[in-house]
Design an enzyme around this catalytic site. Sequence first.
Site, PDB file in Angstrom:
ATOM      1  N   ARG A 234       0.852  -1.063  -0.033  1.00 37.59           N
ATOM      2  CA  ARG A 234       0.272  -0.365   0.151  1.00 37.59           C
ATOM      3  C   ARG A 234       0.967   1.014   0.262  1.00 37.59           C
ATOM      4  O   ARG A 234       0.592   1.859  -0.803  1.00 37.59           O
ATOM      5  CB  ARG A 234      -0.516  -0.210   1.580  1.00 37.59           C
ATOM      6  CG  ARG A 234      -2.229  -2.178   0.708  1.00 37.59           C
ATOM      7  CD  ARG A 234      -2.918  -0.875   2.204  1.00 37.59           C
ATOM      8  NE  ARG A 234      -2.529  -1.336   3.783  1.00 37.59           N
ATOM      9  CZ  ARG A 234      -2.227  -1.815   4.288  1.00 37.59           C
ATOM     10  NH1 ARG A 234      -2.856  -2.910   3.892  1.00 37.59           N
ATOM     11  NH2 ARG A 234      -1.682  -2.037   5.548  1.00 37.59           N
TER      12      ARG A 234
ATOM     13  N   LYS B 191     -12.498  15.292   4.819  1.00 31.53           N
ATOM     14  CA  LYS B 191     -13.426  13.776   4.009  1.00 31.53           C
ATOM     15  C   LYS B 191     -14.432  13.172   5.192  1.00 31.53           C
ATOM     16  O   LYS B 191     -14.109  12.254   5.997  1.00 31.53           O
ATOM     17  CB  LYS B 191     -13.008  12.965   2.811  1.00 31.53           C
ATOM     18  CG  LYS B 191     -14.338  12.421   1.934  1.00 31.53           C
ATOM     19  CD  LYS B 191     -13.646  11.950   1.035  1.00 31.53           C
ATOM     20  CE  LYS B 191     -13.673  10.031   0.975  1.00 31.53           C
ATOM     21  NZ  LYS B 191     -14.000   9.167   0.697  1.00 31.53           N
TER      22      LYS B 191
ATOM     23  N   GLU C 213     -19.386  14.261   1.372  1.00 32.03           N
ATOM     24  CA  GLU C 213     -20.341  13.273   0.221  1.00 32.03           C
ATOM     25  C   GLU C 213     -21.181  12.734   0.897  1.00 32.03           C
ATOM     26  O   GLU C 213     -21.155  11.526   1.657  1.00 32.03           O
ATOM     27  CB  GLU C 213     -18.441  13.125   0.543  1.00 32.03           C
ATOM     28  CG  GLU C 213     -18.905  11.744  -0.578  1.00 32.03           C
ATOM     29  CD  GLU C 213     -17.382  10.522  -0.769  1.00 32.03           C
ATOM     30  OE1 GLU C 213     -16.532  10.805  -0.172  1.00 32.03           O
ATOM     31  OE2 GLU C 213     -17.864  10.154  -1.581  1.00 32.03           O
TER      32      GLU C 213
ATOM     33  N   LYS D 145     -19.512  16.864  -2.045  1.00 33.29           N
ATOM     34  CA  LYS D 145     -18.846  15.549  -3.079  1.00 33.29           C
ATOM     35  C   LYS D 145     -19.992  15.339  -3.585  1.00 33.29           C
ATOM     36  O   LYS D 145     -20.176  13.934  -2.790  1.00 33.29           O
ATOM     37  CB  LYS D 145     -17.027  14.543  -2.654  1.00 33.29           C
ATOM     38  CG  LYS D 145     -17.114  14.356  -2.859  1.00 33.29           C
ATOM     39  CD  LYS D 145     -15.534  13.279  -2.653  1.00 33.29           C
ATOM     40  CE  LYS D 145     -15.406  11.631  -3.689  1.00 33.29           C
ATOM     41  NZ  LYS D 145     -13.810  11.807  -3.057  1.00 33.29           N
TER      42      LYS D 145
HETATM   43  P1  13P Z   1     -14.556   6.549  -6.568  1.00 29.22           P
HETATM   44  O1  13P Z   1     -14.167   7.978  -7.078  1.00 29.22           O
HETATM   45  O2  13P Z   1     -14.415   5.945  -7.139  1.00 29.22           O
HETATM   46  O3  13P Z   1     -16.067   6.693  -6.300  1.00 29.22           O
HETATM   47  O4  13P Z   1     -14.060   7.327  -4.863  1.00 29.22           O
HETATM   48  C1  13P Z   1     -14.597   8.885  -4.506  1.00 29.22           C
HETATM   49  C2  13P Z   1     -14.338   8.352  -2.968  1.00 29.22           C
HETATM   50  O5  13P Z   1     -13.879   9.104  -2.235  1.00 29.22           O
HETATM   51  C3  13P Z   1     -15.069   7.360  -2.522  1.00 29.22           C
HETATM   52  O6  13P Z   1     -15.289   7.914  -0.849  1.00 29.22           O
END
Ligand code: 13P
Length: 340
Positions: free
Chosen positions: A46, A136, A177, A219
């Site tokens: 990772r 986030k 998000e 988001k």
């Molecule tokens: P994806 O663009 O792969 O959907 O991932 C965005 C993300 O941060 C998911 O929490």
Amino acid sequence: MNTHLLIDTANKLVADDKGLLAMDESNPTCNKRFAKLGIPQTEEARRAYRELIITTPRLSDSISGVILYDETIRQQKKNGTPFLKVLADVGIIPGIKVDTGAKDMAGHAGEKITEGLDGLRDRLKEYFQMGARFAKWREVITIGDEIPSRSGLEANAHSLARYAALCQEVGLVPVVEPEVLMGGDHTLEQCLLVTQEALRNIFIQLNCQRVMLEGVILKPNMVLPGLDCPQQASVDKVADATVNCLLRTVPAAVPGIAFLSGGQSAELASARLNAMNVRWKAQLPWALAFSFARAIQQPALEIWRGDETNVSAAQKALLHRARCNKAARRGEYTNAKETT
Ligand code: 13P
């Protein structure tokens, strides 16, 4: 609250037609993606993969900020240079995922509630001191029989708003998000209604919790028919449904909207973002940007496959996707870009 810092960071994240690169997969999610390609699911793999991403030459031309994970923000390059220094040296703003995942919601079969509020204030303070400037938190919404429920949307919006208020208290811009998942056979219209309802709840709660909207990045998902819906939609139809949804729900004070990709192919995600900007940009109060994980990373991951000799080719693929999405913000993305 350091209003000036928050507004400055939020504006920088969406300035110059750049966008965010989400590389905050939790260890289990990252391991799952590695397993599919036969990459060892170890901390070292990772780390090596994230080193590949952040050392991509010229990445900062198209990427304003990267979203890290608790393991990643503490890691270093093989030569010992902290990842945070690598990012600072090229002017990429570090962000951090702070929710602890979406869990089954009690009394709400099929729905999830995102956890992570306990102890969050202290974790945020530590991340800010380390150098993070945004955070986030992801809410997960499934469309199905009788779901999402009103109480599910309200509870998730309330958590998102409490997270956002705590972020702003310490100087971190909250990336808010809500993700309406693509899985299922729902129509584009159903996705539109659910996304609208989720966003309405979120902005009610953000206002209740006294979150300063000028220091927030939203988001959201794009408005799409479910993967199993027999009626798929054209790029322009997706663009119009998505922008109409946002115009009805997102206050003009929000500086930027940075979409997640949600499992769309990399090319479609770019094409749909491009169409939104071509058709609507001149009339919009906020920037329409990107915060993709899979739609930027996946082609690079498939090239790398854990093999050091593939690093340079993988970085080229990553840079290509970042550039395509910058072009999409300008309304300059075309299919021809995929072959040049
Ligand atoms: P994806 O663009 O792969 O959907 O991932 C965005 C993300 O941060 C998911 O929490």
